[in-house]
Design a protein around this motif. Sequence first.
Motif, PDB file in Angstrom:
ATOM      1  N   PRO A  73      91.313  44.506  26.724  1.00 29.59           N
ATOM      2  CA  PRO A  73      92.325  45.311  27.788  1.00 29.59           C
ATOM      3  C   PRO A  73      92.856  46.604  27.516  1.00 29.59           C
ATOM      4  CG  PRO A  73      93.660  43.702  26.613  1.00 29.59           C
ATOM      5  CD  PRO A  73      92.266  43.614  26.099  1.00 29.59           C
ATOM      6  N   PHE A  74      92.975  47.552  28.346  1.00 30.74           N
ATOM      7  CA  PHE A  74      93.504  48.894  28.065  1.00 30.74           C
ATOM      8  C   PHE A  74      95.117  48.845  27.746  1.00 30.74           C
ATOM      9  CE2 PHE A  74      89.762  50.175  30.835  1.00 30.74           C
ATOM     10  CZ  PHE A  74      89.101  50.845  29.643  1.00 30.74           C
ATOM     11  N   ASN A  75      95.688  48.005  28.353  1.00 29.27           N
ATOM     12  CA  ASN A  75      97.207  47.846  28.313  1.00 29.27           C
ATOM     13  C   ASN A  75      97.823  46.568  28.122  1.00 29.27           C
ATOM     14  OD1 ASN A  75      98.031  50.673  29.022  1.00 29.27           O
ATOM     15  ND2 ASN A  75      96.940  50.129  30.726  1.00 29.27           N
ATOM     16  N   PRO A  76      97.440  45.981  26.785  1.00 28.69           N
ATOM     17  CA  PRO A  76      97.874  44.348  26.421  1.00 28.69           C
ATOM     18  C   PRO A  76      99.189  44.274  26.816  1.00 28.69           C
ATOM     19  CG  PRO A  76      97.123  45.623  24.360  1.00 28.69           C
ATOM     20  CD  PRO A  76      96.992  46.502  25.682  1.00 28.69           C
ATOM     21  N   GLU A  77      99.981  45.007  26.640  1.00 26.56           N
ATOM     22  CA  GLU A  77     101.610  44.891  26.610  1.00 26.56           C
ATOM     23  C   GLU A  77     102.035  44.432  28.181  1.00 26.56           C
ATOM     24  OE1 GLU A  77     101.204  49.227  27.396  1.00 26.56           O
ATOM     25  OE2 GLU A  77      99.998  47.671  25.924  1.00 26.56           O
TER      26      GLU A  77
ATOM     27  N   CYS B 115      97.269  35.746  28.884  1.00 30.72           N
ATOM     28  CA  CYS B 115      97.121  35.464  27.592  1.00 30.72           C
ATOM     29  C   CYS B 115      97.922  33.960  27.477  1.00 30.72           C
ATOM     30  CB  CYS B 115      97.458  36.366  26.519  1.00 30.72           C
ATOM     31  SG  CYS B 115      96.939  37.665  26.331  1.00 30.72           S
ATOM     32  N   LEU B 116      98.903  33.836  28.181  1.00 27.29           N
ATOM     33  CA  LEU B 116      99.620  32.467  27.928  1.00 27.29           C
ATOM     34  C   LEU B 116      98.893  31.438  28.790  1.00 27.29           C
ATOM     35  CD1 LEU B 116     103.393  33.632  28.421  1.00 27.29           C
ATOM     36  CD2 LEU B 116     102.445  32.644  26.425  1.00 27.29           C
ATOM     37  N   GLU B 117      98.229  31.823  29.874  1.00 27.27           N
ATOM     38  CA  GLU B 117      97.497  30.907  30.687  1.00 27.27           C
ATOM     39  C   GLU B 117      96.142  30.524  29.714  1.00 27.27           C
ATOM     40  OE1 GLU B 117      98.397  32.454  35.273  1.00 27.27           O
ATOM     41  OE2 GLU B 117      96.568  33.140  34.102  1.00 27.27           O
ATOM     42  N   ARG B 118      95.568  31.410  29.080  1.00 20.98           N
ATOM     43  CA  ARG B 118      94.320  31.137  28.399  1.00 20.98           C
ATOM     44  C   ARG B 118      94.808  30.243  27.086  1.00 20.98           C
ATOM     45  NH1 ARG B 118      93.316  33.416  31.954  1.00 20.98           N
ATOM     46  NH2 ARG B 118      93.233  31.347  32.713  1.00 20.98           N
ATOM     47  N   LEU B 119      95.987  30.501  26.556  1.00 21.41           N
ATOM     48  CA  LEU B 119      96.487  29.635  25.389  1.00 21.41           C
ATOM     49  C   LEU B 119      96.669  28.045  25.791  1.00 21.41           C
ATOM     50  CD1 LEU B 119      98.766  31.809  23.724  1.00 21.41           C
ATOM     51  CD2 LEU B 119      96.806  31.086  22.759  1.00 21.41           C
ATOM     52  N   ALA B 120      97.203  27.974  26.969  1.00 24.78           N
ATOM     53  CA  ALA B 120      97.494  26.820  27.867  1.00 24.78           C
ATOM     54  C   ALA B 120      96.033  25.882  28.032  1.00 24.78           C
ATOM     55  CB  ALA B 120      98.279  26.688  29.049  1.00 24.78           C
TER      56      ALA B 120
ATOM     57  N   LYS C  13      92.021  30.806  19.947  1.00 23.87           N
ATOM     58  CA  LYS C  13      93.695  30.798  19.961  1.00 23.87           C
ATOM     59  C   LYS C  13      94.322  32.096  19.366  1.00 23.87           C
ATOM     60  CE  LYS C  13      97.307  27.544  18.455  1.00 23.87           C
ATOM     61  NZ  LYS C  13      97.505  26.442  17.841  1.00 23.87           N
ATOM     62  N   HIS C  14      93.719  32.437  18.250  1.00 22.86           N
ATOM     63  CA  HIS C  14      94.122  33.374  17.465  1.00 22.86           C
ATOM     64  C   HIS C  14      94.142  34.845  17.976  1.00 22.86           C
ATOM     65  CE1 HIS C  14      95.061  35.830  13.828  1.00 22.86           C
ATOM     66  NE2 HIS C  14      93.909  36.442  14.110  1.00 22.86           N
ATOM     67  N   HIS C  15      92.888  34.921  18.676  1.00 21.21           N
ATOM     68  CA  HIS C  15      92.636  36.181  19.515  1.00 21.21           C
ATOM     69  C   HIS C  15      93.916  36.355  20.593  1.00 21.21           C
ATOM     70  CE1 HIS C  15      90.720  39.213  21.984  1.00 21.21           C
ATOM     71  NE2 HIS C  15      90.993  38.514  23.197  1.00 21.21           N
ATOM     72  N   PHE C  16      94.292  35.393  21.373  1.00 16.02           N
ATOM     73  CA  PHE C  16      95.112  35.454  22.412  1.00 16.02           C
ATOM     74  C   PHE C  16      96.683  35.476  21.868  1.00 16.02           C
ATOM     75  CE2 PHE C  16      91.568  33.775  24.926  1.00 16.02           C
ATOM     76  CZ  PHE C  16      91.527  34.655  25.855  1.00 16.02           C
ATOM     77  N   GLU C  17      96.697  34.947  20.831  1.00 19.46           N
ATOM     78  CA  GLU C  17      98.235  34.804  20.043  1.00 19.46           C
ATOM     79  C   GLU C  17      98.461  36.348  19.571  1.00 19.46           C
ATOM     80  OE1 GLU C  17      98.942  30.135  18.458  1.00 19.46           O
ATOM     81  OE2 GLU C  17      97.733  31.865  17.156  1.00 19.46           O
ATOM     82  N   GLN C  18      97.514  36.878  19.051  1.00 17.00           N
ATOM     83  CA  GLN C  18      97.509  38.122  18.647  1.00 17.00           C
ATOM     84  C   GLN C  18      97.868  38.951  20.017  1.00 17.00           C
ATOM     85  OE1 GLN C  18      97.940  37.816  15.014  1.00 17.00           O
ATOM     86  NE2 GLN C  18      96.631  39.698  15.082  1.00 17.00           N
ATOM     87  N   LEU C  19      97.323  38.874  20.973  1.00 14.82           N
ATOM     88  CA  LEU C  19      97.538  39.921  22.040  1.00 14.82           C
ATOM     89  C   LEU C  19      98.989  39.655  22.760  1.00 14.82           C
ATOM     90  CD1 LEU C  19      94.093  39.590  24.106  1.00 14.82           C
ATOM     91  CD2 LEU C  19      95.095  41.611  22.745  1.00 14.82           C
ATOM     92  N   LEU C  20      99.374  38.395  22.208  1.00  9.83           N
ATOM     93  CA  LEU C  20     100.971  38.410  22.668  1.00  9.83           C
ATOM     94  C   LEU C  20     101.894  39.349  22.048  1.00  9.83           C
ATOM     95  CD1 LEU C  20     101.113  34.535  23.208  1.00  9.83           C
ATOM     96  CD2 LEU C  20     101.327  36.305  25.001  1.00  9.83           C
ATOM     97  N   ASN C  21     101.488  39.745  20.833  1.00 10.53           N
ATOM     98  CA  ASN C  21     102.625  40.458  20.307  1.00 10.53           C
ATOM     99  C   ASN C  21     101.605  41.795  19.785  1.00 10.53           C
ATOM    100  OD1 ASN C  21     105.110  38.547  19.896  1.00 10.53           O
ATOM    101  ND2 ASN C  21     103.041  37.341  19.101  1.00 10.53           N
ATOM    102  N   PRO C  22     101.166  42.618  20.912  1.00 10.23           N
ATOM    103  CA  PRO C  22     100.693  43.999  20.439  1.00 10.23           C
ATOM    104  C   PRO C  22     101.146  44.841  19.467  1.00 10.23           C
ATOM    105  CG  PRO C  22     101.216  43.796  23.008  1.00 10.23           C
ATOM    106  CD  PRO C  22     101.379  42.447  21.967  1.00 10.23           C
TER     107      PRO C  22
END
Length: 323
Positions: free
Chosen positions: A279-283, A291-296, A314-323
């Motif tokens: 993504p260009f703007n992950p925040e 990201c939350l939907e993918r983690l679910a 899982k690690h990938h999407f967790e990292q994107l939750l806290n850019p």
Amino acid sequence: MPPPDAPFRLTHGDHLALIGSCFTEHLGDRLGRAKFHTLINPNGIVYNPVSIGQCIGRALAPEPYTREALFLLNDLWHSWDHHGHLSAPAAAETLRRIQHAFDEARTALTGHCTCLMITLGTAQVHRLAETGQVVANNHKAPATWFTQHRLAVREVVDALAPALETLTRLRPGLRVVLTVSPVRHLRLGMVENQRSKAALVLACAELERLFPNAWYFPAYELMLDDLRDYRFYTPDMLHPSQTATQYIWDYFCRTFFSESTVRLVHRLEKLHLAAAHRPFNPETPAHQKFCLERLAEIADIGAQHPDIDLSEEKHHFEQLLNP
């Protein structure tokens, strides 16, 4: 062509070893993305039946490689039995890479492998003019170093049967999938390519007769008959296009997977594509929600299929939750 009635189904509990031509890499990549346990070409890409048989045979009856088995060409140490990605500027490093590849192959084939997939690329073999040794890769050595020969059907069978016999004796429950690569080898022309492929197809039929645990998957025939159009090739007119590869993969899924496994594979493929997106703007709130939907989704798949490892996603999407 409707999918044939395969005598067995593959699940995520299986461990698969894939050996053969570059089409093996395509199939192995798709199986890996679908989170199957795979070992892909431990010796690197291998096109001809003699080298494939030797790759399997060496793993079952280990004879350590020594420096005497290597040769120096263009500042790299090579092995005639291995692909160039195992070559290195230092002989010791080449031997280390070869030993690692051998250890992987032996562990898989004698230990946990439940299905071996062999993709034959060509019946043409290159032999060293001095010794007659069949080489798996010419490593861009001068053409004068080699003689060329098309294997007869019996020679193809004789190249593979001893390794398959030893392997099935060690692993009575092992299933073997044979296939002929849809990639065309046109250096000697279209007629010679067809004769080469014909020898491979007939040899696979004989191997099916000799080994009840072996079964033929028609990748070559799908390209030749079902698709049958140059628009299904890449611009080099040799390799199947992305559309053709997808078609053969879908056919493979319908042949070897149950309906529930097909649905799971589709979920995992979508998850792979989502993880590959940058993504260009992950925040943004929208992407955080994504990201939350993918983690679910990962949690749901993990609860239903605890043997599937989704820790990387899982690690990938967790990292994107806290850019």
